[in-house]
Design an enzyme around this catalytic site. Structure first.
Site, PDB file in Angstrom:
ATOM      1  CE  LYS A 202      -1.173   2.199   3.511  1.00 26.47           C
ATOM      2  NZ  LYS A 202      -1.645   2.692   4.837  1.00 26.47           N
ATOM      3  CB  CYS A 272     -18.549   2.923   4.820  1.00 31.15           C
ATOM      4  SG  CYS A 272     -18.927   1.165   4.610  1.00 31.15           S
ATOM      5  CB  CYS A 279     -26.596   1.926   6.833  1.00 27.52           C
ATOM      6  SG  CYS A 279     -25.261   0.703   6.968  1.00 27.52           S
ATOM      7  CB  CYS A 282     -24.846   5.329   3.233  1.00 28.37           C
ATOM      8  SG  CYS A 282     -23.934   4.777   1.767  1.00 28.37           S
ATOM      9  CB  CYS A 288     -25.007  -0.843   0.219  1.00 30.79           C
ATOM     10  SG  CYS A 288     -23.653  -1.557   1.195  1.00 30.79           S
TER      11      CYS A 288
END
Length: 294
Positions: A202, A272, A279, A282, A288
């Site tokens: 990463k 998230c 949620c 969102c 989702c």
């Protein structure tokens, strides 16, 4: 006399010459009817095959390519995440690695600072990494200044980043390698970057992106790993970030690789969340797979 020879006892010799030199015409002067029936049939088959081009599927010459797998609703999900991230006010936007280095420093020093900020950021919140980098820069953050600094002082400056004792060791080892092998600069390939102590995939991909302005792959941290699994952006559930990176790069268009890290990291910091995701706030809650229906 020559014609009699070619049409009579010399026919076999003419066929051999035709194969070796492409001069089969000698045997065709007076003997069109004498050609083997097999040759005539083979010629007609070739013509029929050529006239059938375009019917490749029927002839069995080619097979249609299978469409590449991609997640359901992913484009719509991506656009909605962009909308939620439009204000760019997550911690990663204000205190992420791209904000930690001295942009006015010489390019080589700037790249070194990018790498160090990435090494410090592992298992550490952006706020803590940013503060540690500011203290290091106040002491003059260069390859030479770090090599001249004793371990105890370096540890006091970067504390309380996660695993700070290990990071002191890795920073000193990596900096010595950069001085000796790269003239004080950082490597410009992922393969070389991940060979440095304390540098993982990463970090390497982010270093390529920020320091070298080169997209070498998708940088997958815990946020990207978590969110892409929740959205089912991986064909099957993955356990580790590097496994997730490979799965994403298999289908995600390359022109999105640079954007996806900062986009999902900020989304993971604000909406998230790892525990108790928001949620109900969102925009993707209706599409989702992991959304809590409230």
């Amino acid at each position: 006399m020559c014609a009699a020879v070619s049409a009579g006892g010399g026919r076999a010799a003419a066929r051999r010459l035709g194969r070796a030199r492409g001069a089969a015409g000698v045997s065709q002067v007076h003997s069109t009817a004498g050609l083997p029936r097999r040759s005539r049939r083979r010629k007609s088959i070739a013509i029929a095959y050529e006239s059938g081009q375009g019917d490749g599927a029927e002839q069995g010459t080619s097979e249609p390519q299978r469409p590449r797998w991609e997640p359901r609703d992913w484009r719509q999900q991506l656009e909605r995440i962009r909308e939620m991230r439009r204000s760019r006010d997550a911690p990663v936007d204000e205190m992420g690695v791209q904000k930690c280095y001295d942009s006015s420093a010489p390019p080589q020093v700037m790249r070194y600072q990018v790498l160090l900020s990435l090494m410090l950021s592992s298992q550490t919140k952006d706020q803590v990494t940013s503060a540690a980098m500011l203290r290091l820069r106040q002491h003059g953050l260069t390859v030479d200044s770090i090599l001249q600094m004793d371990d105890a002082t370096l540890g006091q400056i970067i504390y309380p980043v996660g695993f700070w004792r290990n990071k002191v060791k890795y920073i000193k080892q990596t900096t010595a390698i950069l001085k000796e092998k790269y003239g004080g600069d950082i490597p410009r390939t992922v393969e070389e970057l991940v060979q440095l102590p304390g540098v993982g995939p990463k970090m390497a991909h982010l270093a390529m992106n920020i320091a070298w302005d080169s997209v070498s792959g998708i940088a997958v941290d815990t946020h990207v790993h978590r969110i892409t699994n929740r959205l089912k952006w991986v064909k099957k559930e993955t356990r580790y970030p590097e496994e997730t990176r490979v799965a994403l790069e298999d289908w995600l268009p390359r022109d999105l690789w640079r954007e996806i890290n900062w986009l999902l990291v900020g989304f993971g910091q604000q909406t998230c969340l790892p525990v108790n995701p928001r949620c109900n706030e969102c925009l993707n809650q209706d599409i989702c797979p992991a959304a809590k229906r409230l």
